[in-house]
Motif scaffolding. Structure first.
Motif, short mmCIF file in Angstrom:
data_model
loop_
_atom_site.label_atom_id
_atom_site.label_comp_id
_atom_site.label_asym_id
_atom_site.label_seq_id
_atom_site.Cartn_x
_atom_site.Cartn_y
_atom_site.Cartn_z
N LEU A 237 1.05 -1.23 0.01
CA LEU A 237 0.06 -0.04 0.14
C LEU A 237 1.13 1.21 -0.09
N THR A 238 0.53 2.32 -0.79
CA THR A 238 1.09 3.52 -0.71
C THR A 238 0.29 4.67 -0.43
N LYS A 239 0.89 5.85 0.09
CA LYS A 239 0.18 6.85 0.78
C LYS A 239 -0.82 7.53 -0.42
N ASN A 240 -2.01 7.71 -0.33
CA ASN A 240 -2.66 8.57 -1.10
C ASN A 240 -2.49 9.94 -1.01
N SER A 241 -1.88 10.66 -1.92
CA SER A 241 -1.53 12.06 -1.55
C SER A 241 -2.87 13.02 -2.18
N ASN A 242 -3.74 12.41 -2.50
CA ASN A 242 -5.04 13.27 -2.56
C ASN A 242 -6.11 12.86 -1.35
N TYR A 243 -5.55 12.02 -0.30
CA TYR A 243 -6.45 11.93 0.72
C TYR A 243 -6.97 13.20 1.28
N TRP A 244 -8.24 13.07 1.66
CA TRP A 244 -9.08 14.45 2.10
C TRP A 244 -8.88 14.80 3.58
N GLY A 245 -8.35 13.35 4.19
CA GLY A 245 -8.60 13.47 5.63
C GLY A 245 -6.99 13.92 6.30
N LYS A 246 -6.77 13.45 7.56
CA LYS A 246 -5.53 13.69 8.08
C LYS A 246 -4.61 12.97 7.52
N GLU A 247 -3.23 13.50 7.09
CA GLU A 247 -2.43 12.70 6.36
C GLU A 247 -1.78 11.51 7.20
#
Length: 546
Positions: A237-247
């Motif tokens: 799994l890799t971080k979603n740079s478009n995530y709307w919540g807390k990073e």
């Protein structure tokens, strides 16, 4: 000049779409995913500054298609990649809105209206809206996967505007919000999914071709994206740079397939992994003495219980309610917990501790009462005791061997004159006579279909599991009526009162007695924060940090 700007813009857009989920440039299974250039096992912070969490598990997943996945550890992965209308936060009592910001239930309990958040963006850059919710759930229903039964009461899904979704049900279902936390209700980026062969058409079960793509990719709005899946090796799994919540804290999470618990323990001790999910009780004792490692108990919803048949033609003397109460009083629950291992509890009735409406665990410190049990046996006409068959599937539940537990029960019951012939059977063989109500006395286990006590109503008279003990509604009409009432009560306060009454009644008279609510140990690096087990997801990766 205009032409140059256009080319540059296209290039940036391509790079943006490709990297929004931090696509993994290493081929699946490449050792560089867990080791640095020198071959030294990677820590959570590599030399390049990448924060990397490595988890070891004996997996059960078969698919990462939200419409098809149903396994426990699949939910752990998909919860990280997708949003639902509801989610559990830290504990199963804490059901909270996620992709929705508000909702209303109609007075008749047949309509749920959700008002969506307007700030959620999929990893592709597309905005999440009501149409995606409708499309995603219709696709899951029409795929007819293992979890589709949770949507069987949905009659229609309407989207009166871009950010409103209305579900209409055929029957009132107060557990509907809980069911919405499951994989089949994950909200998918419909535009991206359709591009890869997905459809919400009525014939989706035969025409949808997106499963292969979903098994190595995701189209969600969660904190992480599925970068790769190599069966029997690892999930990345890799971080979603478009995530709307807390990073989230970690840039990458690798879930390694390590079926052997001893290997998991060894890797944790060496620093090759950060979390070992499958640890047995003896290994936990060893790890508990290592300062760099923290051992915790995972409180599951799995229960083991004793079935006591209510049909005299099947159960013989066991069918007598006084005998069943005597059995309940004769059992040494403290000893049973000791055999099973630390952290176990004994629910008052078949309603797992930790769910909304469940009462605290039974106080077993002074519950066993041999003299009272013998008196009840005499009142029932069996002062001299009797002999009965005792069916036990030859399997292990959360590390507890059922045959070992059965031998303890056998010794406890012998004290009050009940002699048991233990009949060990392969679980598939024993399931047949269990499900058809042919076992006089049986040792069994149960895990709810979904974490809501409506799932546990199956144990009441006249219901699915109740009938496996031939416990019919006419044998306890007051309790049967409460089951019907609890099934449709949408007022949360009144619902809790009904469940409380049901549990207290079943603690005194029931065709079942709960033996254990199981726990299983797991181990993590002591420096981790938020690595707390939650039954619905195993781990919520967005909560873990250092």
């Amino acid at each position: 000049m205009k032409k140059g700007i256009s080319i540059l813009t296209v290039f940036i857009l391509v790079v943006f779409v490709f990297t929004a989920c931090g696509q993994n440039n290493n081929p699946p299974g490449n050792s560089n995913s867990t080791e640095n250039a020198s071959g030294t096992p990677a820590s959570s912070n590599s030399g390049a500054g990448e924060k990397h969490l490595i988890v070891a598990v004996d997996p059960d997943y078969e698919s990462f298609d939200p419409g098809l996945a149903y396994e426990v550890y699949a939910h752990m992965v998909l919860h990280s990649c997708y949003n639902n209308l509801f989610e559990f936060n830290e504990k199963l009592e804490n059901l909270e809105l996620a992709a929705a910001e508000a909702y209303e239930v109609s007075a008749d309990g047949l309509s749920y209206t959700f008002h969506m958040r307007k700030d959620i963006i999929f990893s592709s850059g597309n905005k999440l809206n009501a149409a995606d919710v409708k499309w995603s759930i219709e696709r899951s229903i029409n795929l007819k996967g293992n979890g589709a039964f949770m949507a069987e009461d949905i009659v229609s899904i309407d989207t009166p505007d871009e950010y409103t979704v209305i579900f209409r049900l055929g029957n009132p279902d107060p557990s509907f919000p809980t069911k919405l936390t499951y994989n089949i209700f994950c909200i998918i980026d419909s535009k991206v999914a359709i591009e890869h062969g997905a459809t919400n058409a009525a014939n989706a079960a035969s025409t949808d071709t997106a499963k292969t793509w979903f098994d190595s990719n995701s189209a969600g709005s969660g904190p992480y994206c599925l970068a790769s899946y190599t069966p029997k090796v690892e999930v990345v799994l890799t971080k979603n740079s478009n995530y709307w919540g807390k990073e989230p804290y970690y840039d990458k999470i690798t879930i390694k397939t390590i079926p052997d618990s001893s290997t998991q323990v060894m890797m944790l001790q060496k620093g090759d992994i950060d979390i070992a999910i499958n640890v047995d009780a003896e290994q936990a004792k060893t790890l508990a003495n290592i300062p760099e490692i923290s051992v915790k108990d995972a409180q599951s919803l799995t229960m083991s219980f004793l079935l006591m048949n209510r049909d005299p033609a099947v159960g013989g003397p066991v069918a007598n309610p006084k005998v069943q109460k005597a059995i309940r009083l004769a059992l040494d629950y403290v000893g049973i917990q000791t055999i099973a291992g630390p952290g176990m509890t004994t629910p008052l009735a078949p309603f797992p501790v930790g769910l909304y409406g469940s009462l605290p665990a039974r106080d077993i410190s002074n519950y066993q009462d041999i003299e009272a049990a013998k008196a009840l046996m005499a009142e029932a006409g069996y002062a001299n005791g009797f002999t009965t068959d005792f069916y036990v599937p030859t399997t292990t539940v959360s590390g507890v061997e059922l045959l070992m537990m059965a031998q303890k029960i056998q010794n406890d019951l012998k004290v009050i004159g009940i002699n048991t012939n233990i009949i060990p059977e392969d679980v598939l063989v024993s399931l047949e006579t269990y499900r058809t109500g042919q076992q006089s006395l049986g040792l069994w286990y149960w895990n709810p279909d979904y974490p809501d006590n409506n799932s546990q109503l199956a144990f009441l008279p006249g219901q699915k599991v109740g009938l496996r003990a031939n416990w019919t509604a006419d044998m306890y009409p007051e309790l049967a009526a409460l089951a019907d009432k609890a099934a449709i009560e949408t007022d949360v306060t009144e619902r809790a009162k009904i469940f409380s009454t049901i549990q207290n009644m079943m603690a005194e008279e029931s065709a079942f007695t709960c033996l254990l609510q199981h726990t299983s140990p797991y181990a993590v690096r002591a420096s981790l924060k938020g690595a707390d087990y939650i039954s619905q997801y195993t781990f919520d990766f967005k909560n873990i940090s250092e």
